[in-house]
Design an enzyme around this catalytic site. Structure first.
Site, mmCIF file in Angstrom:
data_model
loop_
_atom_site.group_PDB
_atom_site.id
_atom_site.type_symbol
_atom_site.label_atom_id
_atom_site.label_comp_id
_atom_site.label_asym_id
_atom_site.label_seq_id
_atom_site.Cartn_x
_atom_site.Cartn_y
_atom_site.Cartn_z
ATOM 1 N N LYS A 187 42.745 36.013 30.909
ATOM 2 C CA LYS A 187 43.898 36.484 31.670
ATOM 3 C C LYS A 187 44.443 35.319 32.502
ATOM 4 O O LYS A 187 43.835 34.910 33.478
ATOM 5 C CB LYS A 187 43.526 37.638 32.610
ATOM 6 C CG LYS A 187 44.792 38.313 33.119
ATOM 7 C CD LYS A 187 44.671 38.933 34.475
ATOM 8 C CE LYS A 187 44.915 38.006 35.626
ATOM 9 N NZ LYS A 187 46.256 37.453 35.753
ATOM 10 N N GLU A 263 34.686 29.354 40.401
ATOM 11 C CA GLU A 263 35.126 28.061 40.955
ATOM 12 C C GLU A 263 36.235 28.404 41.946
ATOM 13 O O GLU A 263 37.304 28.853 41.546
ATOM 14 C CB GLU A 263 35.621 27.157 39.824
ATOM 15 C CG GLU A 263 35.580 25.677 40.186
ATOM 16 C CD GLU A 263 36.842 25.197 40.851
ATOM 17 O OE1 GLU A 263 37.033 25.501 42.061
ATOM 18 O OE2 GLU A 263 37.634 24.518 40.193
ATOM 19 N N CYS A 298 42.285 21.946 43.061
ATOM 20 C CA CYS A 298 41.147 22.479 43.835
ATOM 21 C C CYS A 298 40.369 21.375 44.546
ATOM 22 O O CYS A 298 39.850 21.585 45.630
ATOM 23 C CB CYS A 298 40.245 23.328 42.956
ATOM 24 S SG CYS A 298 39.682 22.479 41.495
ATOM 25 N N GLU A 397 41.821 26.501 52.911
ATOM 26 C CA GLU A 397 42.405 25.726 51.817
ATOM 27 C C GLU A 397 43.925 25.910 51.820
ATOM 28 O O GLU A 397 44.416 27.030 51.741
ATOM 29 C CB GLU A 397 41.834 26.202 50.474
ATOM 30 C CG GLU A 397 42.308 25.353 49.310
ATOM 31 C CD GLU A 397 41.732 25.784 47.974
ATOM 32 O OE1 GLU A 397 41.602 27.007 47.747
ATOM 33 O OE2 GLU A 397 41.411 24.906 47.152
#
Ligand code: ADP
Length: 493
Positions: A187, A263, A298, A397
């Site tokens: 997905k 992750e 990331c 983040e």
């Protein structure tokens, strides 16, 4: 790569997209929605917002294809040829894939061509070659027994991926899963689904049997949840936010306790010591560590820790690089930095800026949305100094081009600041002192460290985090462990 080729590819119409289930393009039974390009705000095409029933159909197709052994039971040498062919097809269509991906997610083309089709092709090639080289063992048991350790595919793999590098990250999941003999349902993120749909078509052309790779587009909270809650999915692999990762663990607990490999991003510390071999090089490295792909990576080095005796001089150098970066249309070869993926992401970035001001950090450069007349989403490379470890900018983040700088006095303080973080994905240290470099590699609690560089990627090197950056790794032969069950057999002789 020629600008002319890019221009003709970017003008190509993209047909309305369907779901790829059981080797067929199928209309979904949910709804569809327009794909807006972050490059210029224009509609590229439509994609399906699949229903839960569509996701169930894809999982069923994957289950059947696994259970009847149409892929898993093929000779390893035959499976290897299919994945090699797929790698070749990705390479052959690399520029088309890169341009399609950039139109969808806004990454600068110079980076996208390497990171997306380039890396995806290398990943399929790497794992295709592993198919007939990774195999079981005979254990050194007592002589009266034969102890066999088989490496078996797990079954159906569910993969959920984000919008920043869908083809690369998708390949990191799909390639080792297929190499180990599994069937996959993936997905993509709604903000960037087009390249993975195209990949499904190429996989079919390469000879992958029907049902072995299925692509279902749609909302995370609907089809993502359906995939994660399924009793027929054996392993879930994910790259995305911590909030979603947490939900996936819950879905697993509420369903069949499927293994989850997550992750989950980072808040990586880029540590500059005064004895760095070349401060200009380090400043360039520090700028690109956060501003490349507008910080939508990331492993971005979003926390810059600078030894206080060089702090002002070093920040001035990074700011100079930041101000000279050419931000603009990511499909122009001259642009060094492309677009922000969506209005939602741009708004989030600007909220970080507002909060940094409110918490008392000092703006050195940037902080604004730019190029509004393009219709797309662009932002200035942004730097704040005086960021304290309790500030939002030091803890959360950003996933945007916003760098927070914090000074330190000693190596011990640098380590303490670096580790004062919920995340543990990556980090870097710049120093001429070999002993210190090794101490930093050990002391900074992350999945990976860079020394006197930032970034660097290769199919042979694992990538994964510790702490709340997740578990398990993508890439390298170690990644195959996620998609393999060890099955033992004791044989009395
Ligand atoms: P981001 O904020 O960067 O978009 P997300 O974690 O929300 O990160 O998205 C990463 C992927 O997770 C996307 O494919 C998204 O659709 C999917 N996702 C989001 N929410 C859920 C959920 N509740 N269940 C399963 N998948 C989800």
């Amino acid at each position: 790569m020629q600008q002319q080729q890019i221009d003709s590819l970017k003008a190509m119409p993209v047909a309305p997209q369907q779901l790829f289930i059981n080797g067929q393009w199928q209309a979904g039974t949910g709804s569809s929605h327009s794909v807006i390009s972050p490059v210029d705000g224009q509609v590229i095409t439509t994609i399906e917002r699949a229903s839960r029933a569509d996701m169930q159909a894809a999982i069923k197709a994957a289950r059947q294809s696994f259970d009847d052994g149409r892929w898993a039971n093929q000779a390893p040498s035959a499976r290897k040829q299919v994945l090699l062919k797929l790698a070749e097809l990705i390479q052959k269509n690399a520029l088309e894939l890169a341009v399609l991906g950039v139109r969808d997610n806004g990454t600068e083309i110079n980076m996208a061509i390497k990171a997306e089709p380039g890396s995806a092709a290398a990943t399929f090639q790497y794992y295709s070659e592993a198919i007939d080289k990774v195999y079981g063992e005979i254990a050194p048991t007592d002589a009266n027994f034969l102890g066999l350790i088989h490496k078996q595919p797990v079954g159906v793999v569910g993969a959920i991926v984000p919008w920043n590098m869908p083809l690369m990250i998708g390949a990191w999941k799909i390639a080792p899963a297929l190499a180990a003999g599994n069937s996959v349902v993936i997905k993509p993120a709604e903000e960037a689904s087009l390249t993975l749909l195209r990949l499904a078509q190429l996989a079919s052309e390469a000879g992958l049997p029907d049902g072995v790779l299925n692509v279902v587009t749609g909302q995370g909270a609907v089809v993502g949840e359906e995939l994660a809650l399924s009793m027929e999915v054996d392993v879930l692999v994910f790259t995305g936010s911590g909030n979603t990762g947490r939900r996936l663990l819950e879905y697993s607990a509420r369903s069949n306790m499927k293994r989850c490999y997550l992750e989950l991003g980072g808040k990586s510390a880029n540590i500059i010591f005064a004895d760095a071999p070349d401060l200009d090089q380090a400043a360039l490295g520090a700028a690109m560590a956060i501003f490349r792909n507008s910080g939508q990576i990331c492993i971005s080095g979003s926390r810059l820790l600078v030894e206080n005796i060089i702090h002002d001089e070093f920040v001035a150098k990074v700011a100079q690089y930041a101000e000279n970066l050419r931000v603009g249309n990511p499909l122009h070869l001259t642009s060094q930095i492309g677009a922000i993926n969506s209005q939602r992401q741009l708004t989030s970035n600007l909220e970080f800026v507002a909060k940094a001001h409110a918490e008392g950090a000092q703006l050195v450069t940037g902080g604004q949305q730019i190029l509004q007349s393009s219709g797309g989403y662009y932002m200035q490379p942004t730097i704040f100094t005086g960021v304290e470890s309790h500030h939002h900018l030091a803890r959360a983040e950003v996933f945007g081009p916003v760098l927070g700088v914090t000074p330190f006095a000693t190596e011990a303080e640098a380590v303490a600041l670096a580790n004062d973080c919920d995340y543990g994905l990556a980090g870097a240290a710049w120093t001429n002192d070999l002993g210190r470099a090794h101490r930093m590699i050990k002391a900074v609690n992350t999945g990976g460290m860079f020394i006197n560089t930032y970034g660097g990627s290769d199919a042979t090197m694992p990538l994964g985090g510790v702490k709340q950056s997740g578990n398990g790794v993508d890439k390298s032969l170690h990644a195959m462990d996620k998609y393999i069950n060890l099955k033992t057999a004791w044989i009395q002789l």
